[in-house]
Structure formats: C-alpha cells, structure tokens
Scaffold this motif. Structure first.
Motif, PDB file in Angstrom:
ATOM      1  N   PRO A 142      21.863   6.879  70.784  1.00  0.00           N
ATOM      2  CA  PRO A 142      20.657   6.302  70.190  1.00  0.00           C
ATOM      3  C   PRO A 142      19.622   5.957  71.267  1.00  0.00           C
ATOM      4  N   ALA A 143      18.375   6.358  71.025  1.00  0.00           N
ATOM      5  CA  ALA A 143      17.306   6.107  71.992  1.00  0.00           C
ATOM      6  C   ALA A 143      15.956   6.244  71.303  1.00  0.00           C
ATOM      7  N   ILE A 144      14.923   5.871  72.045  1.00  0.00           N
ATOM      8  CA  ILE A 144      13.541   6.016  71.600  1.00  0.00           C
ATOM      9  C   ILE A 144      12.843   6.910  72.621  1.00  0.00           C
ATOM     10  N   LEU A 145      12.037   7.841  72.130  1.00  0.00           N
ATOM     11  CA  LEU A 145      11.325   8.772  73.000  1.00  0.00           C
ATOM     12  C   LEU A 145       9.820   8.613  72.835  1.00  0.00           C
ATOM     13  N   LEU A 146       9.133   8.354  73.953  1.00  0.00           N
ATOM     14  CA  LEU A 146       7.670   8.413  73.987  1.00  0.00           C
ATOM     15  C   LEU A 146       7.344   9.838  74.385  1.00  0.00           C
ATOM     16  N   LEU A 147       6.784  10.600  73.476  1.00  0.00           N
ATOM     17  CA  LEU A 147       6.652  12.046  73.616  1.00  0.00           C
ATOM     18  C   LEU A 147       5.196  12.483  73.624  1.00  0.00           C
ATOM     19  N   ASP A 148       4.795  13.127  74.713  1.00  0.00           N
ATOM     20  CA  ASP A 148       3.437  13.657  74.815  1.00  0.00           C
ATOM     21  C   ASP A 148       3.275  14.813  73.835  1.00  0.00           C
ATOM     22  N   LEU A 149       2.158  14.829  73.149  1.00  0.00           N
ATOM     23  CA  LEU A 149       1.903  15.883  72.171  1.00  0.00           C
ATOM     24  C   LEU A 149       1.516  17.198  72.840  1.00  0.00           C
ATOM     25  N   ARG A 158      18.570  19.389  65.592  1.00  0.00           N
ATOM     26  CA  ARG A 158      19.831  19.004  66.240  1.00  0.00           C
ATOM     27  C   ARG A 158      20.403  17.704  65.671  1.00  0.00           C
ATOM     28  N   ARG A 159      19.719  17.114  64.689  1.00  0.00           N
ATOM     29  CA  ARG A 159      20.137  15.855  64.084  1.00  0.00           C
ATOM     30  C   ARG A 159      20.322  14.780  65.149  1.00  0.00           C
ATOM     31  N   SER A 160      19.394  14.714  66.057  1.00  0.00           N
ATOM     32  CA  SER A 160      19.414  13.757  67.151  1.00  0.00           C
ATOM     33  C   SER A 160      19.232  12.332  66.633  1.00  0.00           C
ATOM     34  N   THR A 161      19.801  11.374  67.356  1.00  0.00           N
ATOM     35  CA  THR A 161      19.629   9.959  67.015  1.00  0.00           C
ATOM     36  C   THR A 161      18.538   9.334  67.888  1.00  0.00           C
ATOM     37  N   VAL A 162      17.532  10.128  68.203  1.00  0.00           N
ATOM     38  CA  VAL A 162      16.404   9.677  69.013  1.00  0.00           C
ATOM     39  C   VAL A 162      15.176   9.546  68.114  1.00  0.00           C
ATOM     40  N   ALA A 163      14.614   8.341  68.057  1.00  0.00           N
ATOM     41  CA  ALA A 163      13.378   8.104  67.297  1.00  0.00           C
ATOM     42  C   ALA A 163      12.196   8.432  68.202  1.00  0.00           C
ATOM     43  N   VAL A 164      11.173   9.066  67.641  1.00  0.00           N
ATOM     44  CA  VAL A 164      10.062   9.578  68.441  1.00  0.00           C
ATOM     45  C   VAL A 164       8.749   8.865  68.127  1.00  0.00           C
ATOM     46  N   ILE A 165       8.075   8.467  69.207  1.00  0.00           N
ATOM     47  CA  ILE A 165       6.705   7.963  69.138  1.00  0.00           C
ATOM     48  C   ILE A 165       5.865   8.984  69.888  1.00  0.00           C
ATOM     49  N   ARG A 205       0.209  -2.277  70.556  1.00  0.00           N
ATOM     50  CA  ARG A 205       0.557  -1.179  69.635  1.00  0.00           C
ATOM     51  C   ARG A 205       1.919  -0.603  69.979  1.00  0.00           C
ATOM     52  N   LEU A 206       2.202  -0.521  71.277  1.00  0.00           N
ATOM     53  CA  LEU A 206       3.497   0.000  71.705  1.00  0.00           C
ATOM     54  C   LEU A 206       4.625  -0.923  71.230  1.00  0.00           C
ATOM     55  N   THR A 207       4.434  -2.223  71.337  1.00  0.00           N
ATOM     56  CA  THR A 207       5.448  -3.185  70.884  1.00  0.00           C
ATOM     57  C   THR A 207       5.747  -2.983  69.404  1.00  0.00           C
ATOM     58  N   ALA A 208       4.695  -2.833  68.603  1.00  0.00           N
ATOM     59  CA  ALA A 208       4.883  -2.605  67.159  1.00  0.00           C
ATOM     60  C   ALA A 208       5.591  -1.277  66.912  1.00  0.00           C
ATOM     61  N   ALA A 209       5.188  -0.236  67.643  1.00  0.00           N
ATOM     62  CA  ALA A 209       5.810   1.082  67.471  1.00  0.00           C
ATOM     63  C   ALA A 209       7.278   1.057  67.881  1.00  0.00           C
ATOM     64  N   LEU A 210       7.614   0.341  68.946  1.00  0.00           N
ATOM     65  CA  LEU A 210       9.005   0.238  69.391  1.00  0.00           C
ATOM     66  C   LEU A 210       9.859  -0.478  68.345  1.00  0.00           C
ATOM     67  N   ALA A 211       9.296  -1.496  67.699  1.00  0.00           N
ATOM     68  CA  ALA A 211      10.036  -2.194  66.643  1.00  0.00           C
ATOM     69  C   ALA A 211      10.336  -1.241  65.480  1.00  0.00           C
ATOM     70  N   GLN A 212       9.346  -0.436  65.103  1.00  0.00           N
ATOM     71  CA  GLN A 212       9.557   0.564  64.045  1.00  0.00           C
ATOM     72  C   GLN A 212      10.582   1.597  64.491  1.00  0.00           C
ATOM     73  N   ALA A 213      10.497   1.992  65.746  1.00  0.00           N
ATOM     74  CA  ALA A 213      11.407   3.015  66.269  1.00  0.00           C
ATOM     75  C   ALA A 213      12.855   2.527  66.255  1.00  0.00           C
ATOM     76  N   ARG A 214      13.065   1.255  66.545  1.00  0.00           N
ATOM     77  CA  ARG A 214      14.434   0.718  66.506  1.00  0.00           C
ATOM     78  C   ARG A 214      15.015   0.834  65.102  1.00  0.00           C
ATOM     79  N   LEU A 215      14.201   0.555  64.097  1.00  0.00           N
ATOM     80  CA  LEU A 215      14.656   0.703  62.710  1.00  0.00           C
ATOM     81  C   LEU A 215      14.979   2.166  62.408  1.00  0.00           C
ATOM     82  N   LYS A 216      14.143   3.069  62.909  1.00  0.00           N
ATOM     83  CA  LYS A 216      14.365   4.505  62.700  1.00  0.00           C
ATOM     84  C   LYS A 216      15.653   4.950  63.381  1.00  0.00           C
ATOM     85  N   VAL A 217      15.911   4.430  64.584  1.00  0.00           N
ATOM     86  CA  VAL A 217      17.146   4.775  65.284  1.00  0.00           C
ATOM     87  C   VAL A 217      18.347   4.351  64.448  1.00  0.00           C
ATOM     88  N   ASP A 218      18.310   3.143  63.887  1.00  0.00           N
ATOM     89  CA  ASP A 218      19.414   2.681  63.040  1.00  0.00           C
ATOM     90  C   ASP A 218      19.630   3.638  61.872  1.00  0.00           C
TER      91      ASP A 218
END
Length: 194
Positions: free
Chosen positions: A45-52, A69-76, A107-120
């Motif tokens: 499980p992880a969060i990825l900050l991904l350049d478009l 790949r059904r990865s457990t990585v949430a993407v911002i 904005r990053l703090t809010a996005a990371l909080a959403q990403a944690r929920l997505k990872v779960d």
C-alpha cells in the motif's frame, strides 16, 4: 504510509520530496516511469504523486498500468497546467485528485487524506480478489448469478443442475469468501468486479 513521487524532472522530484519531508512524510522518488513500474511492489500500500506529462510514458498510461495490475497504490496526478479532459480521464482511471504544480501544501494535505482512504479501498479489493481466486469456475458462476438476483431454482435451471448442487456451490463460495450473508456476498462481488 509510503509516498512515491514520479516525475521526469529530477528537480521536481527533489522539491516534492523536500515538501513531503517538511510535512512529516517519508518519500521515494523516480524520474523514469518504466523504472518505477519495474521496481514497484503492487501489493504494498502506498500513495503516488504522479506527473501527467512525461515523454516516456505519460501519467495516464502509468495510471492505466497500475489499474490493470490491481495495484494497491492510490494516485494523485500532478500537472504544470490544468487540463479538464485529462482530469476527467484520470478520475475514470481511479486517480484520487488532480493537483497543479507547484503543489500547495494545504491541497496536498487534503489529497493525501483522500488517498489514504483510497489505499484502504484498494487493499480491501485486493484481498477480496485474492479470495475469489480460490473459487472454482462453477462457484464463481453461481456467485455471479446470485449477484444478478436469480434464485437457487433459477440458477439450477440455467446451469442444468439440481437445486441442491447450486446450494452446495453457493455455500462453498460463501465459506471461501468468508461471508456470512447475502449482503456481504454482494458487497464482495461488487469489490471483485470493481
């Protein structure tokens, strides 16, 4: 939770790692999408900050690979310039948020909080998918028909088997999926299909 950064500009990777560190988060960075995909443990499980916008593989392509790949990585997704059609496509592919560079810490703090929920959610989907791999083809077929709302009798008629056979497959599937009732079974089916 581990935070990854993927951007073809190494200075952007360094700046984002510095920002995350200042916010109290550890991170790991890559400037090559292919190297990132090769080294990624999809089950971690992880969060990825991904350049478009990257020349080798763009962010949407990387996001698509992670989904396949059904990865457990949430993407911002991160971009130097907002693009509504790309943001819509990113959300369809499962991105949590779409932030413009340079990243605003709030904005990053809010996005990371959403990403944690997505990872779960992704971890639960991976667990359920693993449970479904233990089902026989017939058990999976019975669960699919149950999810469509068919009764045991209707399933038996459709599969040309006895009602008791359907009951046995259904009970076995519920046992392997570790569900106690229809609501849990249908929830697992939705996670599996999702």
């Amino acid at each position: 939770m581990q935070i990854y950064i993927l951007d073809d500009d190494e200075q952007v990777v360094a700046a984002n790692r510095f920002l995350l560190n200042a916010m109290g988060h550890g991170s790991q960075g890559w400037s090559s999408p292919q190297q990132f995909l090769d080294e990624l443990d999809d089950k971690k499980p992880a969060i990825l900050l991904l350049d478009l916008a990257m020349p080798e593989l763009d962010g949407l392509a990387v996001l698509s690979v992670l989904q396949q790949r059904r990865s457990t990585v949430a993407v911002i997704l991160l971009t130097g310039h907002g693009d509504v059609p790309q943001a819509v496509e990113a959300m369809k592919l499962g991105a949590v948020d779409f932030l413009e560079k340079p990243i605003d810490a709030r904005r990053l703090t809010a996005a990371l909080a959403q990403a944690r929920l997505k990872v779960d959610q992704l971890v639960e989907q991976a667990r359920v998918h693993q449970c479904f791999t233990r089902l026989s083809a017939r058990e999976r077929e019975v669960v699919s028909l149950v999810a469509q709302g068919l009764t045991n009798k209707a399933i038996a008629e459709q599969l040309c088997v006895a009602v008791r056979t359907v009951e046995v497959h259904r009970a076995s599937a519920m046992n392997k999926l570790n569900v106690a009732n229809m609501a849990e079974l249908l929830n697992h089916w939705q996670l599996y299909r999702g």
